[in-house]
Enzyme design. Structure first.
Site, mmCIF file in Angstrom:
data_model
loop_
_atom_site.group_PDB
_atom_site.id
_atom_site.type_symbol
_atom_site.label_atom_id
_atom_site.label_comp_id
_atom_site.label_asym_id
_atom_site.label_seq_id
_atom_site.Cartn_x
_atom_site.Cartn_y
_atom_site.Cartn_z
ATOM 1 N N ASP A 1 -1.440 -5.823 8.591
ATOM 2 C CA ASP A 1 -1.544 -5.212 7.264
ATOM 3 C C ASP A 1 -0.384 -4.276 6.975
ATOM 4 O O ASP A 1 0.409 -3.947 7.853
ATOM 5 C CB ASP A 1 -2.886 -4.466 7.137
ATOM 6 C CG ASP A 1 -3.231 -3.638 8.377
ATOM 7 O OD1 ASP A 1 -2.324 -3.374 9.191
ATOM 8 O OD2 ASP A 1 -4.393 -3.261 8.530
ATOM 9 N N ASN B 1 -15.704 3.170 10.443
ATOM 10 C CA ASN B 1 -16.723 2.521 9.602
ATOM 11 C C ASN B 1 -16.826 1.014 9.902
ATOM 12 O O ASN B 1 -17.482 0.285 9.168
ATOM 13 C CB ASN B 1 -16.410 2.739 8.112
ATOM 14 C CG ASN B 1 -15.081 2.113 7.691
ATOM 15 O OD1 ASN B 1 -14.403 1.472 8.491
ATOM 16 N ND2 ASN B 1 -14.703 2.294 6.432
ATOM 17 N N HIS C 1 -14.268 -1.123 9.912
ATOM 18 C CA HIS C 1 -13.270 -1.995 9.265
ATOM 19 C C HIS C 1 -12.343 -2.627 10.307
ATOM 20 O O HIS C 1 -12.086 -2.067 11.367
ATOM 21 C CB HIS C 1 -12.493 -1.275 8.149
ATOM 22 C CG HIS C 1 -11.485 -0.275 8.599
ATOM 23 N ND1 HIS C 1 -11.364 0.973 8.011
ATOM 24 C CD2 HIS C 1 -10.522 -0.307 9.549
ATOM 25 C CE1 HIS C 1 -10.377 1.627 8.594
ATOM 26 N NE2 HIS C 1 -9.859 0.878 9.533
ATOM 27 N N GLU D 1 -12.637 -3.651 4.509
ATOM 28 C CA GLU D 1 -13.552 -2.517 4.500
ATOM 29 C C GLU D 1 -14.995 -2.982 4.295
ATOM 30 O O GLU D 1 -15.229 -4.031 3.681
ATOM 31 C CB GLU D 1 -13.173 -1.578 3.339
ATOM 32 C CG GLU D 1 -11.782 -0.987 3.438
ATOM 33 C CD GLU D 1 -11.693 0.197 4.389
ATOM 34 O OE1 GLU D 1 -12.675 0.459 5.116
ATOM 35 O OE2 GLU D 1 -10.627 0.852 4.399
HETATM 36 C C1 F6R Z 1 -4.147 -1.122 11.728
HETATM 37 C C2 F6R Z 1 -5.428 -1.476 11.153
HETATM 38 C C3 F6R Z 1 -6.608 -0.567 11.152
HETATM 39 C C4 F6R Z 1 -6.780 0.232 12.439
HETATM 40 C C5 F6R Z 1 -8.035 1.096 12.370
HETATM 41 C C6 F6R Z 1 -8.136 2.004 13.588
HETATM 42 O O1 F6R Z 1 -3.210 -2.170 11.575
HETATM 43 O O2 F6R Z 1 -5.512 -2.535 10.647
HETATM 44 O O3 F6R Z 1 -7.748 -1.327 10.914
HETATM 45 O O4 F6R Z 1 -6.876 -0.651 13.515
HETATM 46 O O5 F6R Z 1 -8.021 1.894 11.227
HETATM 47 O O6 F6R Z 1 -7.116 2.938 13.564
HETATM 48 P P1 F6R Z 1 -6.841 3.893 14.785
HETATM 49 O O7 F6R Z 1 -6.371 3.043 15.921
HETATM 50 O O8 F6R Z 1 -5.769 4.830 14.317
HETATM 51 O O9 F6R Z 1 -8.137 4.586 15.107
#
Ligand code: F6R
Length: 240
Positions: free
Chosen positions: A67, A136, A138, A143
């Site tokens: 992403d 959450n 995601h 989401e």
């Molecule tokens: C990153 C992504 C997000 C993260 C998620 C966890 O490319 O797609 O879904 O994997 O927000 O983020 P961290 O690792 O910072 O807790």
């Protein structure tokens, strides 16, 4: 789904890097699916050291990231392109032109998303997809919602994600409100998936992943339908 419960973050990172290194050794021209966020940083450090020691080479590997914020310039130090260059690509022998991220400046984001799915398909599909998980549930920027979108698409960020990601920006106002993200279908096309999680803030999301339920209110639970998923987490995220 296979759970590997580690004692700490370092162990998670080493285990994940070992699995990726095995793939790179057995298939030097592999297609890697990569993630940003704090969680994979330790894994990337391990991969950098394996590359520097000569254990593995990424010279023929290709990568696609999950992403990118939208809109954002690749030169913005909060862009995922900037993050990947700083935390991995600039330190390993992967040719920069083999590394792909969604273009956060695309004039036509829908066309950009369609072309991205097509490019992954033409590259032979992702051999191993690394995932983090939002508190959450995601996955990438898919989401929690009543419905999820299968292909790569443009999406709005939830307040929870804006809040979680604001730690990297000077203020929450500066967090972009949109992102381009691989959809659940694009992610599911990966041959193998590794999800990394550490810390108590992920325990609820992982607890739902450990249950038998599948719900779009925790997109990660859909991973139960994929034939080859390994979750590497610490005891706190596992809920012990
Ligand atoms: C990153 C992504 C997000 C993260 C998620 C966890 O490319 O797609 O879904 O994997 O927000 O983020 P961290 O690792 O910072 O807790």
């Amino acid at each position: 789904m296979n759970f590997i419960v580690c004692n700490n973050y370092e162990e998670i990172s080493k285990k994940a890097a070992e699995i990726i290194a095995e793939l790179v050794k057995s298939k030097p021209d592999c297609v890697l699916g990569l993630a940003t966020g704090s969680t994979p940083v330790g894994t990337y450090k391990e991969l950098i050291s394996k590359n520097k020691s000569g254990e593995i080479s990424f010279a023929r590997a290709v990568s696609y990231n999950l992403d990118e914020y939208y809109p954002i310039s690749p030169d913005n130090d909060q862009s995922y392109r900037y993050f990947m260059n700083a935390n991995l690509f600039s330190h390993i022998d992967i040719p920069m032109e083999n590394t792909h991220l969604l273009n956060g400046e695309a004039e036509d984001p829908d066309a950009e998303c369609r072309a991205y799915d097509e490019a992954i398909k033409n590259a032979g599909g992702i051999d191993i997809q690394i995932l983090g998980i939002g508190r959450n549930g995601h996955i990438a920027f898919n989401e929690p919602d009543k419905e999820l979108i299968a292909p790569t698409h443009k999406t709005g960020l939830t307040e929870d994600t804006i809040d979680a990601n604001s730690r990297f920006f000077a203020s929450a106002d500066l967090v972009p409100r949109y992102a381009l993200t691989m959809g659940m279908g694009s992610i599911f096309a990966a041959k193998k998936i590794i999800l990394l999680a550490n810390g108590a803030s992920k325990a609820q999301a992982i607890g739902e992943l450990r249950s038998d339920k599948i719900t779009t209110s925790n997109p990660s639970t859909l991973l139960k339908l994929h034939p080859d998923v390994t979750i590497i987490c610490d005891k706190e995220a596992y809920g012990e």
